[in-house]
Design a protein around this motif. Structure first.
Motif, PDB file in Angstrom:
ATOM      1  N   ARG A 256      -3.335 -11.339  11.971  1.00 19.16           N
ATOM      2  CA  ARG A 256      -3.661 -10.121  11.223  1.00 19.16           C
ATOM      3  C   ARG A 256      -3.692  -8.904  12.145  1.00 19.16           C
ATOM      4  O   ARG A 256      -3.124  -7.857  11.861  1.00 19.16           O
ATOM      5  N   SER A 257      -4.352  -9.096  13.273  1.00 17.45           N
ATOM      6  CA  SER A 257      -4.461  -8.027  14.257  1.00 17.45           C
ATOM      7  C   SER A 257      -3.084  -7.659  14.825  1.00 17.45           C
ATOM      8  O   SER A 257      -2.752  -6.485  15.001  1.00 17.45           O
TER       9      SER A 257
ATOM     10  N   ASP B 250      -6.889 -14.462  12.364  1.00 15.27           N
ATOM     11  CA  ASP B 250      -7.378 -13.193  12.892  1.00 15.27           C
ATOM     12  C   ASP B 250      -6.380 -12.615  13.895  1.00 15.27           C
ATOM     13  O   ASP B 250      -6.104 -11.405  13.909  1.00 15.27           O
TER      14      ASP B 250
ATOM     15  N   GLU C 169      -0.502  -5.551  -2.283  1.00 18.27           N
ATOM     16  CA  GLU C 169      -1.313  -6.110  -1.197  1.00 18.27           C
ATOM     17  C   GLU C 169      -0.599  -7.345  -0.658  1.00 18.27           C
ATOM     18  O   GLU C 169      -0.050  -8.141  -1.416  1.00 18.27           O
TER      19      GLU C 169
ATOM     20  N   TYR D 104      -1.015  -5.710  12.397  1.00 21.27           N
ATOM     21  CA  TYR D 104      -1.479  -4.327  12.247  1.00 21.27           C
ATOM     22  C   TYR D 104      -1.041  -3.487  13.440  1.00 21.27           C
ATOM     23  O   TYR D 104      -0.575  -2.366  13.291  1.00 21.27           O
ATOM     24  N   ARG D 105      -1.186  -4.064  14.615  1.00 25.86           N
ATOM     25  CA  ARG D 105      -0.847  -3.299  15.818  1.00 25.86           C
ATOM     26  C   ARG D 105       0.647  -3.065  15.948  1.00 25.86           C
ATOM     27  O   ARG D 105       1.075  -2.008  16.397  1.00 25.86           O
TER      28      ARG D 105
ATOM     29  N   GLY E 285       1.865  -2.068  11.863  1.00 22.56           N
ATOM     30  CA  GLY E 285       1.000  -1.139  11.146  1.00 22.56           C
ATOM     31  C   GLY E 285       0.716  -1.580   9.739  1.00 22.56           C
ATOM     32  O   GLY E 285       0.408  -0.770   8.878  1.00 22.56           O
ATOM     33  N   ILE E 286       0.811  -2.858   9.501  1.00 24.89           N
ATOM     34  CA  ILE E 286       0.636  -3.338   8.130  1.00 24.89           C
ATOM     35  C   ILE E 286      -0.686  -4.075   7.998  1.00 24.89           C
ATOM     36  O   ILE E 286      -1.074  -4.875   8.854  1.00 24.89           O
ATOM     37  N   SER E 287      -1.388  -3.747   6.951  1.00 23.06           N
ATOM     38  CA  SER E 287      -2.667  -4.384   6.666  1.00 23.06           C
ATOM     39  C   SER E 287      -2.400  -5.614   5.809  1.00 23.06           C
ATOM     40  O   SER E 287      -1.662  -5.536   4.827  1.00 23.06           O
TER      41      SER E 287
ATOM     42  N   TYR F 130       8.437  -1.840   3.613  1.00 20.93           N
ATOM     43  CA  TYR F 130       8.641  -2.558   4.869  1.00 20.93           C
ATOM     44  C   TYR F 130       9.842  -3.481   4.727  1.00 20.93           C
ATOM     45  O   TYR F 130      10.066  -4.075   3.675  1.00 20.93           O
TER      46      TYR F 130
ATOM     47  N   ASP G 270       0.835  -1.215   0.000  1.00 17.01           N
ATOM     48  CA  ASP G 270       0.000   0.000   0.000  1.00 17.01           C
ATOM     49  C   ASP G 270       0.867   1.262   0.000  1.00 17.01           C
ATOM     50  O   ASP G 270       0.609   2.208   0.753  1.00 17.01           O
TER      51      ASP G 270
END
Lengths: 454, 253
Positions: A420-421, A417, A398, A424-425, A428-430, A371, A367
């Motif tokens: 993924r979480s 899940d 993506e 992100y935390r 900071g990557i989706s 990284y 995005d």
């Protein structure tokens, strides 16, 4: 001795080798020894003097023996192969990978009859890079500097398993020479899962000979541990190395930490390349690699401008080999990113430290944001439920992370899940996360990044 | 007139319409922009930030906001919250419907939906917001994918869209957010829960016309947040700009 040497061409080539320019460095080392010093603990001034002397010896050697280097130096305004001070090193031309790819003779600086060994890179990103060595390069020159702290302990009783590729590449034979000829150790030439050295046999041999050191890549260390578990081999009981030396590919601190838990021994990281040989050695749990400054001169440059950056600033790693007769590498741009940390003169080891930060072309853009794969690996493996085999699949900026579940009661969906979480935390990557039953094991250099649609 | 540009609403007692209206009356706030609430229980906010708790739901309760607007048309205006993890064609269809239903802006929730502001879905929402004349409001976070900087990147790419950086940006004083509002025509700052110094600096650098007042109800309170604006040593006209004119201009755009 002469009779013996005649009977053994290798010995003759090594012992009766014509004096190379590198022999002149012995005096400097003898001078250090007289002061009860060695290359590990000389002062910055002494090191700079040594580097200037060694670089000038190399420049004179290539000036007289290699047309490519001669022209490159003349094009830079040199009328004689000499720097007046080490600060002038930035006047020397850079050596780029693309210039030497596929050309086995471009940098050759000796009579081809003197070549004793050829190595080449894997060529995964283009034509291979060829390197040539005289026997003296391997058995005399490389052994001139002595690093008692970096390779501490008496290794004459060590049994060293070398699980690195012996075909073409330099590291396996390089470590074989180091431990056999310099340290007098016993070597188990395991290779890396090839036809003659399947994994189960390698593990049997490590166990049979009670190997005390294992030198391999991080991914192969993971594979050996995994296969060992399947075969009922208990690491730390059946195979008890005192250290695991990792080289050949990078890995994150968390990956190394997992290996330390699996192998139940200390980890030592080594940095080098087929082109330049061993460049840096990590000591104990320190971060960074102490540079083998008897063998190489390392600079850090701004990759865009080519100007040297200050110590502590990140840039591209540039290496000049100091002990090469057949094929010196002068200001070779490695494509690795890092920074140098200078040690104080009163430090136990005054060798500069090189801190690596990946490769110039190694970042993944997700995005629109770059990284570091090692940073992502480190964060990913903070989750104990994620196994050591994973992929970063990148398509159209993506990211999908493919993982294997490790000893967890979570369902695949719950684990996906959670990962993924977590990513992100922390990063900071989706991303999308897929939990796979099994991911392919790689015997070659681990390639964790799959770029689709490119 | 004072318009609260950012108030969460949910059926819960601490954040329902009745509680909000009472707080608005205390603050002499005449209207409020409602944001779907309840995806995070703000009474345990830090647990979501640290990852100890997961969102209560990722499905934005936009229908509840719509219901509140219909029941209280004199008090409330609505922003819808979009989930960028859905397929883009679904997102597009939903947003177009929300616009028809009367929503006046979009609120993004990076902490709930864990997405990248620069990802395809977010960009498609930003683009459509510009076409529909709806402001794109977002919180910003520490990391790159939902940073203040990312909002700047979006704003430069989608010049026809108005972007609002919630709570004056990330952290105690986000100078980048202030800089973006001062240099980019289509970036605005919403003041709720921001530090007073941040608001003061923003007025000086970006101007009152790039800022609007919010309460972040129920986490904060309309009276409490009004106090920060009242404390500013600026002419009444600029306070009026912050209290209502900026948000009205954004909603009319």
């Amino acid at each position: 001795m002469q009779q013996t040497a005649h009977a053994f061409p290798v010995l003759k080539a090594v012992l009766n080798h014509r004096t190379s320019h590198i022999e002149a460095l012995r005096e400097l080392y003898e001078g250090f020894a007289l002061k009860n010093k060695n290359v590990e603990n000389i002062s910055e001034e002494e090191r700079n003097d040594y580097h200037l002397y060694a670089v000038n010896l190399t420049l004179e050697h290539v000036w007289n023996n290699n047309p490519y280097y001669r022209k490159a130096l003349e094009d830079k305004g040199f009328s004689q192969p000499r720097l007046e001070s080490l600060d002038q090193i930035d006047r020397l031309p850079f050596l780029d990978k693309e210039v030497i790819r596929g050309d086995k003779d471009l940098l050759l600086s000796c009579d081809p009859k003197e070549i004793g060994q050829i190595h080449l890179t894997s060529g995964t990103t283009g034509k291979p890079i060829y390197t040539a060595y005289t026997l003296a390069d391997h058995y005399i020159h490389d052994a001139i500097p002595f690093y008692p702290s970096l390779f501490e302990g008496d290794s004459s009783s060590d049994v060293v398993g070398i699980a690195l590729p012996y075909e073409f590449a330099q590291p396996a034979l390089g470590f074989q020479r180091l431990y056999q000829f310099t340290f007098g150790a016993t070597v188990l030439s395991l290779g890396k899962g090839g036809y003659m050295a399947p994994v189960d046999k390698s593990l049997d041999v490590l166990k049979e000979y009670d190997a005390s050191i294992l030198i391999t890549t991080p991914s192969y260390a993971a594979l050996l541990a995994e296969e060992g578990e399947k075969l009922g081999i208990v690491l730390g009981e059946d195979i008890t190395p005192r250290k695991l030396m990792l080289t050949g590919e990078g890995c994150s601190p968390q990956f190394a930490s997992r290996l330390k838990e699996l192998w139940k021994c200390d980890i030592q990281h080594l940095y080098g390349s087929t082109e330049c040989g061993l460049v840096g050695v990590q000591l104990n749990d320190d971060t960074g690699y102490h540079v083998l400054e008897g063998n190489v001169k390392v600079e850090i440059i701004d990759p865009d401008s080519g100007i040297q950056v200050a110590d502590g600033e990140e840039g591209e790693v540039v290496i000049t080999t100091l002990l090469r007769e057949a094929m010196p590498f002068i200001r070779y741009r490695t494509g690795d990113i890092g920074f140098l940390e200078r040690m104080e003169d009163d430090s136990a080891i005054t060798l500069s430290k090189l801190h690596l930060r990946g490769r110039m072309d190694g970042h993944m853009v997700v995005d629109g944001i770059p990284y570091s794969p090692f940073m992502l690996e480190h964060l990913l493996l903070l989750l104990p439920e994620v196994g050591l085999w994973y992929h970063f699949v990148l398509e159209d900026e993506e990211l999908t992370i493919e993982i294997e579940k490790l000893h967890s009661d979570l369902t695949d969906e719950e684990l996906a899940d959670k990962v993924r979480s977590h990513m992100y935390r922390t990063a900071g990557i989706s991303c999308t996360v897929l939990v796979k039953d099994s991911l392919p094991r790689q015997f070659g250099k681990a390639n964790r990044i799959i770029r689709k649609g490119m | 007139m004072i318009i609260d540009g950012h108030a969460h609403i949910s059926p819960e007692a601490h954040s329902n319409a009745e509680t909000l209206i009472a707080a608005m009356n205390d603050a002499e706030v005449s209207r409020a922009v409602l944001i779907p609430g309840g995806m995070l229980d703000v009474r345990q906010m830090t647990d979501y930030v640290t990852g100890k708790k997961k969102p209560e739901t990722v499905e934005p309760p936009n229908d509840f906001v719509l219901q509140m607007i219909k029941e209280n048309p004199d008090y409330f205006i609505g922003f819808c919250c979009m989930n960028p993890n859905e397929k883009i064609d679904v997102i597009t269809e939903k947003l177009e419907q929300h616009a028809k239903d009367g929503f006046k802006g979009v609120k993004m929730a990076p902490m709930v939906h864990q997405f990248s502001l620069l990802g395809k879905a977010s960009k498609s929402i930003a683009d459509l917001c510009g076409q529909l004349g709806m402001p794109y409001y977002t919180h910003t976070l520490f990391h790159a994918s939902a940073s203040t900087s990312s909002v700047g990147t979006l704003a430069k790419e989608f010049k026809n869209t108005n972007f609002v950086i919630g709570h004056m940006g990330f952290g105690p004083l986000d100078v980048e957010a202030i800089e973006l509002a001062s240099t980019l025509d289509n970036v605005y700052l919403e003041t709720s829960t921001a530090n007073f110094l941040s608001i003061k600096m923003a007025v000086e650098k970006a101007g009152a016309e790039k800022m609007f007042y919010g309460s972040e109800f129920p986490m904060s309170d309309p009276v409490v947040e009004r106090t920060k604006i009242e404390r500013l040593n600026i002419p009444d006209g600029q306070k009026e700009q912050i209290y209502s004119k900026t948000i009205l201009e954004l909603l009319k755009a």
